[in-house]
Each structure stands twice: as structure tokens, then as C-alpha cells.
Design an enzyme around this catalytic site. Sequence first.
Site, PDB file in Angstrom:
ATOM      1  CG  ASP A  69      -9.382   4.454   0.770  1.00  0.00           C
ATOM      2  OD1 ASP A  69      -8.912   4.983   1.785  1.00  0.00           O
ATOM      3  OD2 ASP A  69      -8.888   3.766  -0.093  1.00  0.00           O
TER       4      ASP A  69
ATOM      5  CD  GLU B 266      -4.991   3.455  -2.272  1.00  0.00           C
ATOM      6  OE1 GLU B 266      -6.022   4.276  -1.620  1.00  0.00           O
ATOM      7  OE2 GLU B 266      -3.884   3.995  -2.489  1.00  0.00           O
TER       8      GLU B 266
ATOM      9  CG  ASP C 254      -1.705   1.310   1.326  1.00  0.00           C
ATOM     10  OD1 ASP C 254      -1.640   2.147   0.421  1.00  0.00           O
ATOM     11  OD2 ASP C 254      -2.537   1.223   2.239  1.00  0.00           O
TER      12      ASP C 254
ATOM     13  CE  LYS D 241      -1.519   6.947  -3.281  1.00  0.00           C
ATOM     14  NZ  LYS D 241      -2.334   6.050  -2.462  1.00  0.00           N
TER      15      LYS D 241
END
Lengths: 170, 616
Positions: free
Chosen positions: B205, B183, B27, B86
Site C-alpha cells: 500500500d 488500511e 478512507d 495526515k
Amino acid sequence: MLNYFSLLDMPAAVDLDRALLDLQYREQQLRWHPDRFAAAPAAERQQALQRASLLNEAYLVLKTPLRRAEHLVELLGDGSTQTVRLPIDFLEQQLTARESLESAAGVRDRQAVEALRRTAETAASECWSRLREQIAEHDLRSAQISLQELQFLHKFVEEVERLEERWLDS
Amino acid sequence: MVLFSIAEPGQGSARQVVRRKRAVGIDLGTTNSLVAVAKEGRARVLPDAHGNRLLPSLVRFPEDAVPLVGNEALAADGGTLVSSSKRLLGRGLSDINYPLPYVLQAAEDGGMVQIRTEAGLVSPVQVGAEILKALAGRAGDALGGSIDGVVITVPAYFDEAQRQSTQAAARIAGLNVLRLLSEPTAAAVAYGLDQQLTGTVVIYDLGGGTFDVSLMRLDQGVFTVVATGGNSALGGDDFDRVIADWLLQESGQPCGSKEDYRLLLQQARVAKHQLSTADKARVQVGSWQGSLDRLQLERLIDPLLDQTLLACRRVLRDAGLQVGDISDVVLVGGSTRTPRVRERVKQLFGREPLSSLDPDEVVALGAALQADVLVGNKYGDAALLLDVIPLSLGIETMGGLMERIVPRNSTIPVVRAQEFTTFKDGQTAMSLHVYQGERELVSDCRSLARFDLRGIPPMVAGAARVRVTFQVDADGLLQVQAEELTSGAKNSVVVKPSFGLEETQITAMIRSSMESAALDKAQRSLRERRVEALRHLEALHAALQQDGATLLDEDERGTLERAMRELDAATVGTDARLIETLTEQLNSLSRDFAGRRMDAGIRAALAGQQIDAIGE
């Protein structure tokens, strides 16, 4: 041309057993999904990718009634693409309906919009009955006309839905 | 119609597994990253040597030294500390409209943004590669060997450029990517396999920098993404930012430097975490002291949460479902620990959300389960994941309009082809511009790539038939090909996204990564030589103090001291070979002296014995 019905091992018909379709699709994807080939050589991976893409396309076409009917009529005509002429009174009806929708939208007349939707849906359901018969009788020309009429009606209902969605958002 | 080649059924990948393969799920998060491994359908997170499960997604780039990752990066000084990289993956400078504690620079070719560090310009892809390397190293240590394959998770909302960048980072890190997995899908796998969840499930999420909501159908080992939505630039970091801005406003203190703002963000984060359990958190800016309570926090973050709930409603509508059709809501991402998030989600769906699996770990666990299956370690009935593309893909047509070729929420892999034609008589080339997005005008969509198709034979306008084929694979990565059909001339082009990296750039980064591994080795060797030299110098220095006057003459002592000064000077420099040579030279020069000292020592010992003997 490619027959999506036989690809998914389904009988070629206007109506189909959705549960059976889901099952067939699932079994085929379990066998062909690229994840099943993640550790395989590149050539096999490429094949799996193409096959799985094709299965997704076939599944999408078969589970959507209008697209399924289009595919069926295409198969019936063996892929030939002739242009058909729609009856003039149908086109006139459509023009009137569209104008009514525009004016109802302008004044936010929800009831009028709902009434227009119901009319279109009734016309569509009559059209579906005709199409079933025409396909059963292999009357390609009439089937093509019914299909085009359905496409018109479908677009109209979609427009109504978009309009209602905009109202919902604001 | 696209022609497909179809194999005989059953001629798949039936092969014997000799050794159990090592595959892990990673992850790669905005704030924290994790690595997990699965065996026989059970997954666990791999901690580092100190027992830490989360690796902070931080990389420090010092001048002339290898980058430091995670807690090491946090603990060190100097260099440039890069966080939240990211969010920069596959993005141009104009996409970044929020403050960062480091300086960005537009790429020369107008492509992906670059970060100014003390080690020079660094691409966000390289930052990701450093984090991946650290995690793979951790996994290799724990599993006792190199890693055969990885599944890396990406937000479902990640577009083409962002996915390509993630894959490029993995290549630079030398990893074999089995699959990029979204994800929420990974989270669903964890709940579906581990907790036997079935039905129509919403995965909410909220991570550090991204928000995803996905609707999934979990049914007898087949996990189908029905619809997905979200915001790739909204997350817990934004909570910190609104808190920090509130602190500035309340305190009336000026925020001078980037460093000041970084500290302020840190304080905001601490206060946010405290408010997960406490009602009030003490805060301080300069000389100003105050407190932040839950009510104020809610007021600050509610507008951000509203955005997430709006996206939830949109996804329901996309799927043609009502709130009542939802059988469960799963919370994923560290930011869902904030009680207010839970509360608002519960309000919308009218049910208590699930969080029986750690929201920070659930994605990595799911990725590990899938990695284990993909690498070929089969157990029972493996899950099949049917993912979708989050955004429509299309091409620009006359008048700047977006012609959608693959609509969003299409199940992948998918192939779609569409035919286009020429606009002018005698036109021999066509410029194709690929876009991603939902708007009608391409100017409102994201440009992915453009390329020219040349060699079209001159014809009257509208006579050429150019077929454009979009292929999206199971990772959600796009390839576009174009060919002119009437002439039989085939010209096909594989596309790289505008905000991605050129193949040459990736190769250069892989090379520099290998060089940095070599540099790492050189640095370790330099450090070792230095330590050895200094230890030697220190010992010799002490020996000279003790016995130099009695055991050496003036010349001998002078030679030795000169050699010592030379070595001492060399240890300040970076030439490991020179240090090694001088150490050896000093070694041989001092051998004689050492011998004499030993003799003297023995003599003294014998002498002592004699004295002792006399005393008896």
C-alpha cells in the site's frame, strides 16, 4: 490460576493438534471478538475486550511449544514458583558454547556457527523427550529443570539466528 | 495475572435490528479521501453532487469564515490552504523534516505541531475533522439521513498518537467510530469478500504520504494479519518532491517563495501522472523548458522504492516466510498506478500484482463492508478481522532502557502486565514513561506518555511491587494502568500520548466546531440578507429613476434616498440584523411610492386601452 488449555478446550499436553487449536481459537474469537459487540452497551464491550484479549494470550502461549510447556509445568506445580538449580555440567557446556559462538562470530565463521546451532538443537530435542516423560510421570522438579535447560538452549538458537540475520542484512 | 471478568456464553449482543442502520467506511487519505457504503456484502463509493468520487484532502482556512474542504478549497482564493495534514497527526515539530507550503509552529506544551493559518492556529486534528465532516455530509445526503457509525481506516504503521489523533478528529466531527481499521486489512476485506481471495497475501500500500506492507492470511472469512511493516513518512508526495527538486536543479532557477514551491510540486505531480501513460512529459520552470522521461523518473524514485522493497523483505522475514509462500500480491494506493512501482513489486515477488479493484477505492470499500457488519446489519457469515499492533510497546527502566511489554505484531486486543519495583529505600512515587518502538534505548523510541504513580508506602528498595498493565483494544489504542500490590493501594492512571491531545483540548475543539457550524449558519443568513437588500435597493433605484420626479415630492424623495444610503452602507458590514431592520424600514417607507406607481401604471394601462379603443 488460569488454564489456557481448558479456555481453548484443548487437552493439556506437551504436544497438541495445531489444526484443532486453530479451529478452537477461531470459533472462540468469532464469538468474543470486540467487533461482534461494536453496537453493544459499554459493559458488554468491555467484557468482550477482556475475553478476546485473554483468548489471544492463550492462543499465543499454546501455539508456541516452549511457552506451552512452561504453562503446562506451571499448571502442574499449581502456580508455585520455586527456583530450581541447574546441573553444573549443563551450565559449563552452555558457557563453552557461548564462548565458541562469540569467537566464531568475530571471524565470521559461518560453518562453525552452523555446527553450534546443530549441537544446541540436538540437545534441545533430547531435552524435549525427557520433559514429555517427566510431565507424564508428574515429576515436577525434574520437569522444571528440563524446562530451564530448554529455555537456555532456545535463547542460544535465537542468538544464532539474530547473528545470521545481521549477516544477511549487511 | 490480570483478573478478567467473564460473562456467560451466549449472553452477547443478541438484539433485534429495527431499522437498517446507516454505516459508512471512510478512507481518510493523505492526498484524497473517500466514503463508501455497503449493502449485503457489496460496497460502492459515494460520489459528491458533481459525481466526484475522491475528495481532495485539502482544507482552506480563511480569515473569519468557515473552512472550505476539497475541490471548494482548491477553487477558492485567500486564507491558508492546508494539504497532506495526515502526515502531521500526532507529530511534534521536530518530526517534520520536509518542506510544506504552509508554516508550522510548535505547540506550547511541546505536543502536537500546529499550523499557522489566516484563521489562527489550527491543529492537524481539526483539519482531519473538517474532511471527515465533509465526507459524512456527503454520505448523509446520499443515504438520506444521519450516519449511525463509521469505520475509519488508518495506515497499519500508525502509532498510538496517530491513531488517537484520528479518533479525536472523528469525535470533533461528531462521528461515532465503530472501529479504526488498518488500511491493508480493509483492502484485504475488499478482495477477500468481494473477490473471494484466499491464501497468504501481501498487501503493498503506497499512498500519498505513507507506505504500508502487510502479510495476511485469508481463510474462510477469518482475516489474520501475520506481520506488518512500512514507513509512516514515505509516499507519492515524496515522488513529487524528488521530481520538484530535480526540476530546480535542472533549470537552475531559484525557488523564492512557498507559493513557488507549491506550484513546482503541482507541476511535478502532473508530470508524474502523465508518465503513467506517456514516455515523456514537458516541464517548465520560469523561463526554462525541458522534459522528464520515464527513465529519469525511475532514476529519481528508485531509491524510494528500494526502501519499500526492503520493508517487504523484512515483513517476510518477521513472518518466517519465503517469497514462494505468497499466493498473491495486492496493490493499494494511488501511487501504485506509477508503472515503475508495479514493475519493482513484480520483480520482488515474481508474480503479477493484483489491481482488479481500483487502488484508490479498495480501502474505502473494505471499510464500508466492515462498517456494515459492525453497526449490526448482519448478512451471512461476516468476516472476522484479527489485526496486530505495528510497533512494540514498553516502559523505560533504569539506565534509559526500553522494557518491551507488548511486542510488535501481537494480535489485538491484547492485555499484558509486568511487575516493577522501587529503586531506593523509602521511595513513595514512581515515574512511568511509556514508549513505542523496536530499539533498546528509549532515546531511540517514540515517547507516548509519562505519568507518576504516587502513594506507594515507604519500603526498602525492591520491596514494592508495582504492576503495570497495558491494554490495547481492537482499534489499536493503548491504556496503561499502574498499581502497587503489596499495600493493596490501587492507583491507576489512564494515559494519553505525549503527541496526542488533552481531553480539554478535544472538548475545546468540539465546541469550536459547533461554533463554526453556528458561524456557518450566521454567514449564510448574512449572505441572504445582503442579497435581498441589494435586490431591493436596485429595484428602488430603477423605480426612482423612472418615476421619482413625477410621483414624489422633494421631502419624500429625500427620506427615501437617506434610507437607501443607510441600507447600502449596512450591506458592506457583517451585521445581518441591522441589514434586516434597515431593509424592513426601507420597505415600509417605499410602500407608499410603490402604491402610487401601481396606480399610475393602471391608469396608464387604462389610458392606453382608451387610445386603442379610439383607434378601433
